[in-house]
Design an enzyme around this catalytic site. Structure first.
Site, PDB file in Angstrom:
ATOM      1  N   GLU A 157     101.429  -3.652  86.096  1.00 46.64           N
ATOM      2  CA  GLU A 157     102.156  -3.620  87.466  1.00 46.64           C
ATOM      3  C   GLU A 157     101.438  -4.430  88.612  1.00 46.64           C
ATOM      4  O   GLU A 157     101.196  -3.780  89.556  1.00 46.64           O
ATOM      5  CB  GLU A 157     102.523  -2.283  87.677  1.00 46.64           C
ATOM      6  CG  GLU A 157     103.266  -1.723  86.307  1.00 46.64           C
ATOM      7  CD  GLU A 157     103.850  -0.243  86.699  1.00 46.64           C
ATOM      8  OE1 GLU A 157     103.259   0.355  87.607  1.00 46.64           O
ATOM      9  OE2 GLU A 157     104.365   0.554  85.790  1.00 46.64           O
ATOM     10  N   ASN A 198     101.305  -5.952  81.350  1.00 45.44           N
ATOM     11  CA  ASN A 198     102.640  -4.978  81.440  1.00 45.44           C
ATOM     12  C   ASN A 198     103.043  -4.679  82.692  1.00 45.44           C
ATOM     13  O   ASN A 198     102.418  -4.630  83.747  1.00 45.44           O
ATOM     14  CB  ASN A 198     102.209  -3.649  80.702  1.00 45.44           C
ATOM     15  CG  ASN A 198     103.298  -2.678  80.422  1.00 45.44           C
ATOM     16  OD1 ASN A 198     104.209  -3.005  79.909  1.00 45.44           O
ATOM     17  ND2 ASN A 198     103.075  -1.284  80.654  1.00 45.44           N
ATOM     18  N   HIS A 234     112.597   0.183  82.009  1.00 38.75           N
ATOM     19  CA  HIS A 234     112.952   1.589  82.541  1.00 38.75           C
ATOM     20  C   HIS A 234     114.280   0.904  83.438  1.00 38.75           C
ATOM     21  O   HIS A 234     114.083   0.513  84.424  1.00 38.75           O
ATOM     22  CB  HIS A 234     112.023   2.120  83.445  1.00 38.75           C
ATOM     23  CG  HIS A 234     110.637   2.396  82.902  1.00 38.75           C
ATOM     24  ND1 HIS A 234     110.655   3.637  81.834  1.00 38.75           N
ATOM     25  CD2 HIS A 234     109.296   2.003  83.304  1.00 38.75           C
ATOM     26  CE1 HIS A 234     109.661   4.053  81.578  1.00 38.75           C
ATOM     27  NE2 HIS A 234     108.459   2.995  82.225  1.00 38.75           N
ATOM     28  N   GLU A 263     108.286   0.316  77.398  1.00 37.86           N
ATOM     29  CA  GLU A 263     108.327   1.684  77.790  1.00 37.86           C
ATOM     30  C   GLU A 263     110.102   1.925  78.011  1.00 37.86           C
ATOM     31  O   GLU A 263     110.426   2.718  79.028  1.00 37.86           O
ATOM     32  CB  GLU A 263     107.730   2.010  78.975  1.00 37.86           C
ATOM     33  CG  GLU A 263     106.184   1.555  79.139  1.00 37.86           C
ATOM     34  CD  GLU A 263     105.482   1.825  80.611  1.00 37.86           C
ATOM     35  OE1 GLU A 263     106.348   2.095  81.528  1.00 37.86           O
ATOM     36  OE2 GLU A 263     104.326   1.436  80.654  1.00 37.86           O
ATOM     37  N   ASP A 265     113.495   3.490  78.647  1.00 37.79           N
ATOM     38  CA  ASP A 265     114.331   4.433  78.836  1.00 37.79           C
ATOM     39  C   ASP A 265     115.775   4.013  79.687  1.00 37.79           C
ATOM     40  O   ASP A 265     115.549   3.036  80.416  1.00 37.79           O
ATOM     41  CB  ASP A 265     113.786   5.917  79.159  1.00 37.79           C
ATOM     42  CG  ASP A 265     112.713   5.496  80.711  1.00 37.79           C
ATOM     43  OD1 ASP A 265     113.169   4.491  81.314  1.00 37.79           O
ATOM     44  OD2 ASP A 265     112.102   6.194  80.562  1.00 37.79           O
TER      45      ASP A 265
HETATM   46  O1  G3I Z   1      96.985  15.738  85.416  1.00 40.00           O
HETATM   47  C1  G3I Z   1      98.163  16.778  86.295  1.00 40.00           C
HETATM   48  C2  G3I Z   1      97.715  18.198  85.822  1.00 40.00           C
HETATM   49  O2  G3I Z   1      96.379  18.384  85.968  1.00 40.00           O
HETATM   50  C3  G3I Z   1      98.811  18.951  86.551  1.00 40.00           C
HETATM   51  O3  G3I Z   1      98.735  20.317  86.129  1.00 40.00           O
HETATM   52  C4  G3I Z   1     100.158  18.309  86.859  1.00 40.00           C
HETATM   53  C5  G3I Z   1     101.128  19.096  87.597  1.00 40.00           C
HETATM   54  O4  G3I Z   1     102.153  18.523  88.053  1.00 40.00           O
HETATM   55  O5  G3I Z   1      99.985  16.981  87.150  1.00 40.00           O
HETATM   56  C6  G3I Z   1      99.469  16.251  86.308  1.00 40.00           C
HETATM   57  O6  G3I Z   1      99.333  14.755  86.354  1.00 40.00           O
HETATM   58  C7  G3I Z   1     100.645  14.290  86.361  1.00 40.00           C
HETATM   59  C8  G3I Z   1     100.601  13.358  85.033  1.00 40.00           C
HETATM   60  O7  G3I Z   1     101.968  12.656  85.052  1.00 40.00           O
HETATM   61  C9  G3I Z   1     100.549  14.176  83.879  1.00 40.00           C
HETATM   62  O8  G3I Z   1     101.434  15.056  83.704  1.00 40.00           O
HETATM   63  C10 G3I Z   1     100.915  13.518  87.545  1.00 40.00           C
HETATM   64  O9  G3I Z   1     100.897  14.288  88.767  1.00 40.00           O
HETATM   65  C11 G3I Z   1     101.919  12.553  87.506  1.00 40.00           C
HETATM   66  O10 G3I Z   1     102.133  11.545  88.510  1.00 40.00           O
HETATM   67  C12 G3I Z   1     102.063  11.691  86.198  1.00 40.00           C
HETATM   68  O11 G3I Z   1     103.031  10.773  86.120  1.00 40.00           O
HETATM   69  C13 G3I Z   1     102.986  10.013  85.163  1.00 40.00           C
HETATM   70  C14 G3I Z   1     103.138   8.624  85.922  1.00 40.00           C
HETATM   71  O12 G3I Z   1     103.203   7.517  84.978  1.00 40.00           O
HETATM   72  C15 G3I Z   1     101.979   8.093  86.629  1.00 40.00           C
HETATM   73  O13 G3I Z   1     100.630   8.171  86.046  1.00 40.00           O
HETATM   74  C16 G3I Z   1     104.245   9.968  83.951  1.00 40.00           C
HETATM   75  O14 G3I Z   1     104.111  11.187  83.240  1.00 40.00           O
HETATM   76  C17 G3I Z   1     104.367   8.816  83.194  1.00 40.00           C
HETATM   77  O15 G3I Z   1     105.478   8.988  82.506  1.00 40.00           O
HETATM   78  C18 G3I Z   1     104.211   7.414  84.052  1.00 40.00           C
HETATM   79  O16 G3I Z   1     104.358   6.341  83.302  1.00 40.00           O
HETATM   80  C19 G3I Z   1     104.334   5.232  83.746  1.00 40.00           C
HETATM   81  C20 G3I Z   1     103.697   4.246  83.172  1.00 40.00           C
HETATM   82  O17 G3I Z   1     102.291   4.803  83.073  1.00 40.00           O
HETATM   83  C21 G3I Z   1     103.752   2.901  83.643  1.00 40.00           C
HETATM   84  N1  G3I Z   1     104.981   2.248  84.176  1.00 40.00           N
HETATM   85  C22 G3I Z   1     105.731   3.239  84.684  1.00 40.00           C
HETATM   86  C23 G3I Z   1     105.977   4.682  83.859  1.00 40.00           C
HETATM   87  C24 G3I Z   1     106.784   5.709  84.511  1.00 40.00           C
HETATM   88  O18 G3I Z   1     106.398   5.806  85.751  1.00 40.00           O
END
Ligand code: G3I
Length: 355
Positions: A157, A198, A234, A263, A265
């Protein structure tokens, strides 16, 4: 409790356990088996806790039967692997790799250099320190997983919607050449891993995909190693312009790159109609997957999750959801059967005959 009641109670308990152990198998052939003769991998993104969730038995069962490629949804992001300088935490990534190996799946590493999910310590370094840190992090991570990762999302990104470079801390601190540097370092660290760029909203030919196209063409001309493009996919219930998607893939393929739908959906508004809207969603999946199977460079289709309930979508796009192939109880949705049908109807790559 008399004997008869006891029997009923035990049967009831066994039934509950069985539901946890076995999801209803979809009819027809499994997706990975249909895709294999086409030279296409079928993948999914796994959450951090996929081995310890309340329904992890059924989750893993569906994962193992349908998919031959897995990507960590979060476990290999830099904030997870290297939360503090010099302190590496490979726990969840290693669990995922072991799972993949146990079930004969390939692993798609996601993702190294990104503006998001980065530990704070990295974001406050000066240029020289950040270049050093980037090199170190790449060396340590790629060495740790050497020989176990099919492809890495090296840079994720990096573009704005208008096709200009995103002003991430990587770009602001190092300059645009952080991208070249990352790809060069990854090739050096694990020469066998495929290296991908990506991004999202690059499905169609538009300003953003034009920017990405210019960058990767220039990288190839200058000898910077890059093997593929991840088109995230997405998307919404509006679908996309499928001809433009096909044309876009064709221009990246003409550069000699592999293409992953990385990715996928398809989110739809809540309050949807089960008959109409899930069929409409299935049609969008069908159109996209048809374009992939028609493009020889399209080598993987990854879905951003297995059951709808674990999707990232509702938390980021409130009012939308159910974007995946399986419902909350792991029943295959119309979208699953659309993907299955496209894969089943596609012509396998001919195997070379005797010379
Ligand atoms: O790690 C903490 C955890 O300790 C805590 O308990 C929990 C409570 O909410 O949060 C956890 O972190 C979260 C993490 O996902 C794991 O669940 C973050 O807040 C949250 O922001 C994170 O979101 C992810 C996001 O990327 C940001 O990294 C999503 O699951 C994931 O689906 C999303 O994936 C991205 C791809 O990597 C790149 N392309 C877009 C895609 C969708 O946004």
């Amino acid at each position: 409790m008399n004997h008869y009641k006891k029997q009923i109670f035990i049967t009831f308990l066994a039934g509950i356990m069985f539901c946890q152990l076995a999801a209803a198998e979809p009819t027809g052939e499994r997706l990975k088996n249909l895709a294999e003769p086409l030279g296409i991998l079928i993948g999914f993104a796994a959450p951090n806790n996929f081995t310890v969730m309340s329904d992890s038995i059924v989750y893993q069962q569906v994962a193992a039967s349908e998919f031959n490629l897995v990507t960590p949804e979060n476990a290999m992001k830099l904030d997870a692997i290297v939360p503090s300088e010099g302190q590496y935490n490979f726990g969840n990534g290693d669990i995922l790799v072991r799972f993949a190996q146990a079930y004969g799946m390939q692993v798609h590493g996601h993702t190294l250099i990104w503006h998001s999910a980065q530990p704070r310590w990295l974001t406050i370094l000066n240029r020289d320190m950040l270049i050093d840190a980037m090199n170190n992090v790449i060396d340590v991570i790629l060495n740790h997983y050497k020989g176990q990762i099919l492809a890495w999302d090296v840079v994720n990104e990096a573009f704005n919607e208008d096709g200009t470079y995103r002003a991430s801390f990587w770009n602001n601190t190092i300059g645009e050449d952080y991208i070249d540097r990352a790809f060069l370092r990854c090739r050096q660290a694990d020469p066998a891993a495929k290296l991908f760029y990506n991004d999202y909203n690059i499905e169609e030919i538009n300003q953003k995909s034009d920017g990405v196209y210019k960058m990767v063409r220039s990288m190839i001309l200058r000898g910077i190693p890059i093997d593929g493009i991840g088109i995230q996919m997405h998307i919404t219930d509006q679908g996309i312009d499928y001809q433009s998607f096909a044309d876009n893939m064709a221009r990246f393929a003409a550069l000699g790159l592999e293409i992953y739908i990385s990715e996928m959906d398809v989110r739809i508004p809540v309050g949807y109609n089960v008959e109409i809207d899930l069929e409409h969603q299935a049609e969008i999946y069908r159109e996209v997957i048809q374009r992939c199977v028609a493009q020889p460079a399209c080598k993987a289709i990854q879905f951003w999750g297995i059951p709808d309930k674990y999707s990232w979508v509702p938390s980021v796009f409130p009012g939308t959801g159910v974007p995946l192939l399986f419902d909350d109880d792991y029943n295959a949705k119309p979208a699953y059967y659309a993907v299955q049908e496209v894969l089943a109807d596609a012509t396998p790559i001919p195997t070379p005959g005797p010379v």
